[in-house]
Design an enzyme around this catalytic site. Structure first.
Site, PDB file in Angstrom:
ATOM      1  N   ASP A 279       0.813  -1.224   0.000  1.00 37.49           N
ATOM      2  CA  ASP A 279       0.000   0.000   0.000  1.00 37.49           C
ATOM      3  C   ASP A 279       0.843   1.268   0.000  1.00 37.49           C
ATOM      4  OD1 ASP A 279      -2.112  -1.704   0.139  1.00 37.49           O
ATOM      5  OD2 ASP A 279      -2.454  -1.422   2.285  1.00 37.49           O
TER       6      ASP A 279
HETATM    7  N1  LIG Z   1       2.055   1.388  10.242  1.00 34.43           N
HETATM    8  C1  LIG Z   1       0.916   1.700  10.806  1.00 34.43           C
HETATM    9  O1  LIG Z   1       0.857   2.338  11.831  1.00 34.43           O
HETATM   10  C2  LIG Z   1      -0.365   1.295  10.197  1.00 34.43           C
HETATM   11  C3  LIG Z   1      -1.476   1.413  10.969  1.00 34.43           C
HETATM   12  C4  LIG Z   1      -2.695   1.089  10.429  1.00 34.43           C
HETATM   13  C5  LIG Z   1      -2.756   0.650   9.146  1.00 34.43           C
HETATM   14  N2  LIG Z   1      -1.663   0.560   8.411  1.00 34.43           N
HETATM   15  C6  LIG Z   1      -1.793   0.159   7.032  1.00 34.43           C
HETATM   16  O2  LIG Z   1      -0.986  -0.940   6.737  1.00 34.43           O
HETATM   17  C7  LIG Z   1      -0.519  -0.795   5.410  1.00 34.43           C
HETATM   18  C8  LIG Z   1       0.973  -0.799   5.453  1.00 34.43           C
HETATM   19  O3  LIG Z   1       1.491  -0.838   4.149  1.00 34.43           O
HETATM   20  P1  LIG Z   1       2.656  -1.834   3.757  1.00 34.43           P
HETATM   21  O4  LIG Z   1       3.022  -1.481   2.390  1.00 34.43           O
HETATM   22  O5  LIG Z   1       3.727  -1.830   4.808  1.00 34.43           O
HETATM   23  O6  LIG Z   1       2.027  -3.253   3.871  1.00 34.43           O
HETATM   24  P2  LIG Z   1       0.768  -3.824   3.064  1.00 34.43           P
HETATM   25  O7  LIG Z   1       0.225  -2.864   2.126  1.00 34.43           O
HETATM   26  O8  LIG Z   1      -0.116  -4.404   4.092  1.00 34.43           O
HETATM   27  O9  LIG Z   1       1.403  -4.953   2.184  1.00 34.43           O
HETATM   28  C9  LIG Z   1       2.188  -5.955   2.782  1.00 34.43           C
HETATM   29  C10 LIG Z   1       2.572  -6.924   1.693  1.00 34.43           C
HETATM   30  O10 LIG Z   1       3.563  -7.798   2.210  1.00 34.43           O
HETATM   31  C11 LIG Z   1       3.402  -9.043   1.548  1.00 34.43           C
HETATM   32  N3  LIG Z   1       3.855 -10.101   2.446  1.00 34.43           N
HETATM   33  C12 LIG Z   1       3.231 -10.606   3.519  1.00 34.43           C
HETATM   34  N4  LIG Z   1       3.949 -11.570   4.071  1.00 34.43           N
HETATM   35  C13 LIG Z   1       5.086 -11.692   3.322  1.00 34.43           C
HETATM   36  C14 LIG Z   1       6.205 -12.551   3.404  1.00 34.43           C
HETATM   37  N5  LIG Z   1       6.332 -13.469   4.365  1.00 34.43           N
HETATM   38  N6  LIG Z   1       7.163 -12.401   2.466  1.00 34.43           N
HETATM   39  C15 LIG Z   1       7.029 -11.487   1.502  1.00 34.43           C
HETATM   40  N7  LIG Z   1       5.971 -10.673   1.373  1.00 34.43           N
HETATM   41  C16 LIG Z   1       5.005 -10.782   2.294  1.00 34.43           C
HETATM   42  C17 LIG Z   1       1.949  -9.173   1.230  1.00 34.43           C
HETATM   43  O11 LIG Z   1       1.794  -9.688  -0.066  1.00 34.43           O
HETATM   44  P3  LIG Z   1       1.719 -11.269  -0.304  1.00 34.43           P
HETATM   45  O12 LIG Z   1       0.591 -11.741   0.565  1.00 34.43           O
HETATM   46  O13 LIG Z   1       1.488 -11.385  -1.756  1.00 34.43           O
HETATM   47  O14 LIG Z   1       3.039 -11.799   0.125  1.00 34.43           O
HETATM   48  C18 LIG Z   1       1.418  -7.746   1.249  1.00 34.43           C
HETATM   49  O15 LIG Z   1       0.971  -7.279   0.007  1.00 34.43           O
HETATM   50  C19 LIG Z   1      -1.083   0.493   4.882  1.00 34.43           C
HETATM   51  O16 LIG Z   1      -2.285   0.263   4.216  1.00 34.43           O
HETATM   52  C20 LIG Z   1      -1.330   1.251   6.143  1.00 34.43           C
HETATM   53  O17 LIG Z   1      -2.337   2.239   6.020  1.00 34.43           O
HETATM   54  C21 LIG Z   1      -0.439   0.850   8.925  1.00 34.43           C
END
Ligand SMILES: NC(=O)c1ccc[n+]([C@@H]2O[C@H](COP(=O)([O-])OP(=O)(O)OC[C@H]3O[C@@H](n4cnc5c(N)ncnc54)[C@H](OP(=O)(O)O)[C@@H]3O)[C@@H](O)[C@H]2O)c1
Ligand SMILES: NC(=O)c1ccc[n+]([C@@H]2O[C@H](COP(=O)([O-])OP(=O)(O)OC[C@H]3O[C@@H](n4cnc5c(N)ncnc54)[C@H](OP(=O)(O)O)[C@@H]3O)[C@@H](O)[C@H]2O)c1
Lengths: 469, 109, 109, 469
Positions: free
Chosen positions: A396
Site C-alpha cells: 500500500d
Molecule cells: N504502520 C501503521 O501504523 C499502520 C497502521 C494502520 C494501518 N496501516 C496500514 O498498513 C498498510 C501498510 O502498508 P505496507 O506497504 O507496509 O504493507 P501492506 O500494504 O499491508 O502490504 C504488505 C505486503 O507484504 C506481503 N507479504 C506478507 N507476508 C510476506 C512474506 N512473508 N514475504 C514477503 N511478502 C510478504 C503481502 O503480499 P503477499 O501476501 O502477496 O506476500 C502484502 O501485500 C497500509 O495500508 C497502512 O495504512 C499501517
C-alpha cells in the site's frame, strides 16, 4: 494520629506519582528521553501502588487477595510482554488495553455497590466508567483477534448493523439514566450490570466492521477511552492520581489517534465508520479484479545482477518484512552490497507495517545503522535518481493510486515514489493485495519486476546470487 | 456546586490540557511506544481496583475486585514492560555498540 | 491533609506544569509581548481585591481594598491594552501580502 | 436556591476563564496567533470580573466602591497604554507589574485581617503573598525609574549592601514566622504590616544594584513573582481562577526570564547579583578609558557615496534607532537605495534595543517588509560578503569584545559580525558606550567610519546626499 500521618503520606505519594506521570509522559514523547520517561512513569506507578497499601480501607483478608491478585496479574502481563515478537506488538497493546478497560468497568460497578446514595455527578461517572471501560474491553478483544488473524481482518458487516448499534446505544442510555436516578439499591445494581453487558456487546459490534489495517488507530482510540474511564473511577473515589493519570492518557491518546489517522491520510471518523460507507464494497471489488494485467516475473539470479552493479539502491521495507522476519537477512544483503560500493539506503514510510515506527523497530533489531533510515519526506525526491528500488513486503505504501486515482480509498495518502526509480524489484509471495485490500498498479509497471516467495527466503537466495555475481 | 467536585473538575480539566500539550510534537516513530506507554499509565486504575477490593464486604464484590486487581496489574506490568522493550530496541540504533546495549536492556528496571 | 488544600495543591501544581509547557518554544521576537501579556493575566488578582473589598467592614480595610481594586484594574486594563497594541504592530509586518498570509493561517490544520 | 444558582454560575465562569487563560497563553506564544491569544485572555478576564459581581459577599456600599475603583483603575491603565511610545514599553510593563504586585500584597493583608483563626497553610500563603507582592511593587518601581532615566541606569551599590539585605531578609523571616504562629489578632496584623514595609525596602534594595540594561530580565522575573503572589492570594480565598492564572504566569514567567537571560548569554543569578560581584567595577573602568584610540570621522556626503554605489548593504539597528525614532527615515533611505538597485537587508540581534523584539516592533511600525529582517543566525555569515554595514544606534550587539576578550563582561554573548563587512558606517551621537557600559573596539577599526549626530538627523541628511549622488 497515626491514621492521619498515613493518609498524609498516601496523599503526598499520589501527588508525587502524578508529577512523575506528567514528566514521564513528556519525556516519552521525545526520542532522546523516551526510555527514561517510561521508567519515570514506572517509578510513579510503583510509588502509587505501595502508598495505596497504607490506606486504612485496605486490611485483613482482602489485603491478601490484593497481593495475590497483583502477583497473578503481573505474571499474566509480564510473560507475553517479554516473549512477544515485535510484529505482534500491536495486538499485545490491544490486549493490555482491554485489561485496563475491564478493570475500569469492574471498579465502577463495585463503586456503585459499595456506596449508598450515589450523587448525580458520581452516578454519571459510574455509568460512563462502566460503559467506556466495557466498550474498550470488547473492542480491544476484537482488535486483538483481528490482528492475530483469529478472525478475518476484513471489515465484518451484516445487514442493519447500524440499527442494532443504535438500539443498543439507546438501551444503554436508558439504563444509565435509570441507574443515576435510582442512586442505590439492588434493582439499580442489576440495571448497571445489564448496562455493562450491553456495553460489552456494543464494543464488539463497533470494532467488527473496521478493517484490520485500521486496528492501530482503533487501539489508540480505545486506549484513550480507557484513560478516560480510569479518570472517571478516580472521580468517584476522590483519588486525584487516578483522575490526573487517566485524563492525561485520555487527552494525549485522543491527540495521538488523530496524529496516527493523519499519517494515513484518514480522519478518525472515517476509520471508525468507514466500513459502513462507500469504501468496503469498493475495496472488495478492486481486490477481486486483479491478476488480469501483465506482470514481469524475475528470477533471483536476474534480480541479483542489477543490484550488484547498481550505484544507488533504496530498500523499501513493508509489512511483509515483518511477517517474514527478514530484517537480519536484509541487513546482510545491504552490507554485502555496500561492500561492493553500492550506496544503500532505506526509505521508511510513516505507516509501513502495522504500527507506526514498525520498520524502525524491526531494522533497529537487526542493527541497521540509524543514519541509513530515511523518512519519506527526506528521500522521496531521490527515487528518480536511483537505480534499483528494492521493495520488500511493502504494498500500500508504494501504491501510485494514492497519488493518481481519486476513486481509490487510499487516494491522498502520501506514498513513497518507488515508481520513479529506474527499476523496481518487488519481493512478495503472490499478487495478493495489502491491508487496504486494493490492487497496486506499480506491480504492472514496465520497470517493475516481481520476485515471488517469502521475503526471508528470497533475500537469502539473493545474497547467494549477489556473492556469485 | 460541591467544592470537591468543582476542584476535581479543575484537576481533570488541567490534566486534559496538559495531556494535549505534552504530546504536541511527537515524531511518528514514537507513536507506538507512546501508545503503549500511555496504555500502561492508565493501568493506574489498578489503584482503584485495590481500593474497592480492600473494602469489599460480600463475596461477589470480592470476586469483582479480585478480577479487577488481576487485570489491572496485568495492564500495568505488561504495558510498562513491553514499552521498555520497544524503546530498548530503539536505543540500539547506533549499530556498533549492540552488545553493550543488550546489557543496558537487561538493567532497565 | 485537608482535602481542599490537597486539591488546591493539585490545581496549583498542574497549572505550573502547564505554564512551563505552554511557553516552551516561543521565538525571541515574542518575548516582550509575552511578558506583557502574562503581566496582564496576573491582573486577575483584581478578583481577589474585589472580594476583599466586597466584604470589608472597617474603614481602613475599605481603603486597602479600594487601593487594591484600583491598582488591580490598572494592571488588567493597561496590561492587556499595551499588549494588544504591541501585537497589532507585529501584524503589520507582511507589508504586501497581508491578505494571502491571513489565508494561509486559516488553512493550517 | 437563588444563592446556589448564582454560585454555580460564578464557579462555572471561573472555570471558563481559567480555560481561556490557558488557551490564550498558548496562542500568545506563537506569532501567527499571538493577538488572538491576548484577546482570548481579555475575554477570560472579562468573564471572571463580571462573574465576581454575582458573589453574595459583594454588596451595598462596597459594591459602589468596587465599581468606582475599577473605573478609576481602568482609566489609569488605559491612558498611558494608548499613548506610550514603543521605546517606553518596558517601563510601562514594569509599572503595570508593580500595580499587580501591590494589589497582591494588599489583598493578602486584607485576607489576614478578615479571617479569624488563620490556618498554617493559609498563614504561609498570606505572608508569602505580602512579601512577594511588595518586593515586586518596589522592585518594579525602581526598574521603572531606571528605564525612564529618572535615576541612573548604572548599578547603584553602596558599602555593606549585602549585609543590609541579609538583615532585612532575616527580619522578614522572623516577622512571617510570628504572624503564622499567632494566627490572629491586632498584634499579628501590625507585624504583617511591618513585614510589608520591610518587603518594600527589600524590593528597592534588590533592584537598585542592577544595571539598566538588565531591567527587561528583572521585569520578567518580577512579573513571574507577581503571578506567584496572585496564586497565593487565590489559595487563601479558595479561588481556583486566581490560583491557575497566577501559577501559569509564575511558571511561564520564570521560563521566559531564563530564555531572555540566555539570549544575552547571562544566567539569571548573574543578572540579579552580578553587580555585587566583579562586573560593576570592571565595566566602569572600561567605560572610563575610551576616547584615546584613533577614530575615523566621516561626513554625510562621504558616507552617501559608498552607500549609493554599493551592491549589498546591511542595516544594523540598535537602541539608538529607537531613541531617535528614526525608523521611518531608515525605511525611506532603504527604499531609496533599493530603487537604485542596492540589496538592503536588516540584521536583527535578539537583544538589540531594550526589550526582545524591540527592533521588530519599531521597524514594523515603519512598515518595513518582514522578509527584509534577518535574525542574527541567518545573516551573520553574510557580513563578509557585504559592501557596507550601516550601524544605526547599535553598540553592544556589535562589540567584537564579546567574541575575543575573555575579560569583557559581555564575553560569550553572540554578536553581529559587523566588523567583517568591507566597510562599516556607524551612526551615533558620541563615543559614549552602550548600556553594558564598555568600550567598543569596532569604532576604532580601520574599515569603520563614524558619522556623529542624532540618528534621525543623520539619516535625513544621508537621504538628501544619496539623492544627490
Ligand atoms: N504502520 C501503521 O501504523 C499502520 C497502521 C494502520 C494501518 N496501516 C496500514 O498498513 C498498510 C501498510 O502498508 P505496507 O506497504 O507496509 O504493507 P501492506 O500494504 O499491508 O502490504 C504488505 C505486503 O507484504 C506481503 N507479504 C506478507 N507476508 C510476506 C512474506 N512473508 N514475504 C514477503 N511478502 C510478504 C503481502 O503480499 P503477499 O501476501 O502477496 O506476500 C502484502 O501485500 C497500509 O495500508 C497502512 O495504512 C499501517
Ligand atoms: N533587547 C533586550 O531585550 C535587552 C534587554 C536587556 C538588556 N539589553 C542590552 O541592551 C544592549 C542593546 O544593545 P544595542 O547595541 O542595541 O544598544 P546599546 O549597546 O545600548 O547602544 C546604543 C547606542 O545608541 C546610541 N544612541 C543613543 N541615542 C541615539 C540617537 N538619538 N541617535 C544616534 N545614536 C544614539 C548610543 O550612543 P551615543 O550615546 O553615543 O549616541 C549607544 O551607544 C545590550 O547590551 C543588551 O544586552 C537588551
Amino acid at each position: 494520629m497515626i491514621e492521619d500521618g498515613r493518609t498524609a503520606i498516601v496523599d503526598l505519594s499520589y501527588l508525587v506519582a502524578s508529577a512523575l506521570f506528567i514528566v514521564g509522559l513528556k519525556q516519552l514523547s521525545s526520542p532522546a528521553t523516551a526510555r527514561r520517561g517510561n521508567q519515570l512513569s514506572i517509578l510513579g506507578m510503583a510509588i502509587a501502588i505501595v502508598a495505596t497499601f497504607l490506606l486504612p480501607e485496605i486490611e485483613g483478608d482482602n489485603l491478601v487477595l490484593i497481593v495475590v491478585g497483583i502477583v497473578i496479574g503481573t505474571a499474566i502481563g509480564i510473560v507475553p510482554a517479554r516473549q512477544v515478537k515485535m510484529t505482534a506488538m500491536p495486538q499485545l497493546v490491544a490486549a493490555f488495553n482491554g485489561m485496563g478497560g475491564i478493570t475500569a468497568a469492574l471498579v465502577s460497578i463495585s463503586e456503585f455497590s459499595q456506596k449508598s446514595e450515589v450523587g448525580r455527578g458520581e452516578g454519571l461517572s459510574i455509568v460512563l466508567g462502566t460503559l467506556i471501560g466495557a466498550v474498550s474491553f470488547t473492542g480491544s478483544a476484537v482488535a486483538f483477534l483481528k490482528l492475530q488473524e483469529r478472525i478475518s481482518g476484513r471489515p465484518i458487516v451484516f445487514p442493519r448493523q447500524q440499527l442494532y448499534n443504535a438500539g443498543i446505544f439507546a438501551a444503554i442510555g436508558l439504563l444509565g439514566l435509570l441507574v443515576i436516578v435510582l442512586q442505590d439499591g439492588n434493582f439499580a445494581r442489576s440495571l448497571l450490570v445489564l448496562l455493562f453487558l450491553a456495553s460489552l456487546a456494543l464494543g464488539t459490534l463497533l470494532v467488527l466492521p473496521i478493517g484490520g489495517a485500521d486496528m492501530p488507530v482503533v487501539i489508540a482510540l480505545l486506549n484513550s477511552a480507557t484513560g478516560l474511564a480510569a479518570a472517571l473511577t478516580g472521580f468517584v473515589l476522590g483519588n486525584q492520581a487516578l483522575v490526573i493519570a487517566g485524563a492525561l492518557v485520555g487527552a494525549s491518546g485522543t491527540l495521538l489517534t488523530m496524529l496516527m489517522a493523519k499519517a494515513m491520510n484518514r480522519s478518525v471518523t472515517n476509520v471508525i465508520f468507514g466500513a459502513f460507507g462507500a469504501i468496503a464494497p469498493g475495496a472488495a471489488g478492486a481486490a477481486g479484479g486483479g491478476e488480469a494485467k501483465p506482470i514481469r516475473e524475475i528470477s533471483v539470479e536476474d534480480a541479483a545482477v542489477p543490484l550488484a552493479y547498481a550505484q544507488r539502491v533504496i530498500i523499501v521495507p513493508g509489512y511483509g518484512l515483518a511477517v517474514a522476519q527478514a530484517q537480519h537477512a536484509v541487513r546482510e544483503l545491504a552490507d554485502l552490497l555496500e561492500g561492493r560500493g553500492v550506496d544503500v539506503r532505506y526509505a521508511i514510510h510513516p505507516v509501513a507495517g502495522r504500527m507506526p515506527g514498525h520498520m524502525n523497530v524491526l531494522l533497529a533489531e537487526a542493527n541497521v545503522s540509524y543514519d541509513r533510515l530515511y523518512e519519506m519526506e527526506r528521500i522521496n525526491d531521490d527515487f528518480a535518481r536511483t537505480d534499483v528500488a528494492l521493495v520488500i513486503g511493502a504494498n500500500d505504501v508504494t501504491n501510485p493510486a494514492a497519488r493518481e486515482d481519486t476513486a481509490s480509498p487510499i487516494y491522498g495518502m502520501p506514498i513513497l515514489n518507488v515508481d520513479q526509480a529506474a527499476s523496481v524489484i518487488v519481493l512478495k509471495r503472490s499478487m495478493k493485495s495489502g491491508f487496504a485490500g486494493i490492487e497496486n498498479e506499480l506491480f504492472h509497471n514496465e520497470n517493475t519486476s516481481m520476485l515471488f516467495g517469502d521475503a526471508k527466503e528470497s533475500i537469502d537466495r539473493l545474497i547467494g546470487a549477489v556473492k556469485a555475481a | 456546586m460541591d467544592q470537591d467536585i468543582l476542584l476535581g473538575t479543575y484537576v481533570f480539566g488541567l490534566a486534559i490540557f496538559l495531556g494535549l500539550e505534552v504530546i504536541n510534537r511527537v515524531p511518528s516513530t514514537l507513536h507506538t511506544p507512546l501508545m503503549s506507554g500511555t496504555n500502561a499509565i492508565h493501568g493506574i486504575v489498578l489503584i482503584g481496583a485495590m481500593i474497592v477490593l480492600g473494602s469489599a464486604d460480600t463475596w461477589w464484590l470480592q470476586v469483582l475486585g479480585f478480577i479487577a486487581v488481576v487485570t489491572g496489574a496485568a495492564n500495568v506490568a505488561g504495558g510498562f514492560m513491553v514499552t521498555d522493550r520497544m524503546l530498548g530496541m530503539f536505543k540500539k540504533r547506533p549499530a556498533a555498540n549492540a552488545a553493550s546495549d543488550q546489557g543496558k536492556g537487561g538493567q532497565g528496571r
